[in-house]
Design an enzyme around this catalytic site. Structure first.
Site, short mmCIF file in Angstrom:
data_model
loop_
_atom_site.label_atom_id
_atom_site.label_comp_id
_atom_site.label_asym_id
_atom_site.label_seq_id
_atom_site.Cartn_x
_atom_site.Cartn_y
_atom_site.Cartn_z
N LYS A 194 0.80 -1.22 0.00
CA LYS A 194 0.00 0.00 0.00
C LYS A 194 0.83 1.28 0.00
CE LYS A 194 -4.06 -2.19 1.98
NZ LYS A 194 -5.10 -2.18 3.02
N ASP B 100 -9.85 2.37 2.28
CA ASP B 100 -9.88 1.54 3.49
C ASP B 100 -10.56 2.26 4.65
OD1 ASP B 100 -8.72 -0.83 2.61
OD2 ASP B 100 -6.68 -0.17 3.05
#
Length: 291
Positions: free
Chosen positions: A83, A120
């Site tokens: 990420k 997220d």
């Protein structure tokens, strides 16, 4: 047979040479249920497309992304441990990704640019709200972990007025996150269990407790927690992690990672496949069946 968005059945999916393609990049990636979710939506909405798992070693991440882009993919999700690398690779970041310093969704534009999105955090908050577990206006949350998911979740919680603390096995990473997100408190890893009484929400953002993860039996003591504590785990394989099982045994409210997976996926699906999918009981049932 005409496919309707509300049909329970899933006819044979025909993929042509014009199919829209996306996938999920991770190492490992075998645990991911994103392929099951996105391919369910593709069938449900009758879209000519496919979504595939893409196991990619960290040292091959950029080469893999460039290769997918060259092969005509519309984009990809990004999971552990890529990420932060995805954030560095993107040409353009949405505000959430820019603030969190982490990306979980890549969009490949026709002009060659790569956009990086962070869903997220918003997915986690949407999951909390959908479960009726809204925090007090001035609530306090403790996050386990300081990786990409922690960055996004911490930023989203802060945006909602929550006071956020983070703890990580490697103190340096927690300190880095605190510098990135002003106002974030750092708690030493050896001390967080004893201080649980001061929090309204505990979130495991690590892969600890995940099937195939570094410690699938991760189960810290929650005896110091107040009965008002909500315990959340972003791990969804298994659905009942040891941490959630311990929380339930202590009589605490719990939230598994499946809801976050469902809600964070919508934006990427819309970007790649041109359809805003619904998160409903049918969707959850289809994904649960894959577990």
């Amino acid at each position: 047979m005409t496919k309707t968005p509300d049909s329970d059945s899933a006819p044979l999916q025909i993929i042509t040479g014009k199919a829209r393609l996306a996938g999920v990049l991770g190492w490992p990636v075998s645990h991911s249920r994103s392929p099951a979710l996105h391919n369910y939506w593709l069938r449900r909405y009758g879209i000519d497309g496919a979504y595939v798992p893409l196991p990619v070693r960290p040292d091959q991440f950029e080469a893999a992304v460039r290769g997918l882009q060259a092969a005509g993919f519309r984009g990809a999700n990004v999971t552990i441990p890529h990420k932060e690398a995805a954030c560095a690779l993107a040409d353009e970041l949405d505000p959430s990704a820019q603030r969190a310093g982490a990306v979980n969704t890549l969009v490949f534009e026709a002009d060659g640019r790569i956009r990086g999105l962070s869903t997220d955090g918003s997915g986690f908050v949407a999951s909390l709200e959908a479960s009726g577990l809204r925090l007090p206006a001035s609530g306090r949350a403790l996050l386990l972990g300081a990786g990409g998911a922690a960055r996004s979740v911490a930023a989203a919680l802060q945006d909602g007025g929550v006071q956020v603390a983070v703890t990580n096995r490697t103190q340096e990473r927690a300190d880095t996150l605190a510098r990135l997100l002003p106002g974030l408190e750092v708690v030493p890893w050896a001390e967080w269990e004893a201080g649980l009484g001061g929090y309204d929400l505990l979130v495991n953002t690590t892969s600890l407790g995940m099937e195939g993860g570094p410690d699938p039996l991760f189960c810290p003591s929650l005896k110091a927690a107040s009965q008002a504590l909500v315990v959340a785990d972003i791990v969804y394989v298994p659905r009942q992690t040891p941490l959630l099982a311990e929380a339930a045994q202590q009589g605490l409210k719990t939230l598994g990672g499946l809801g976050m997976l469902l809600h964070q996926a919508r934006l990427g699906f819309r970007e790649w496949f041109g359809q805003d999918p619904v998160v409903d009981a049918q969707t959850e049932a289809a994904l649960t069946a894959s577990l």
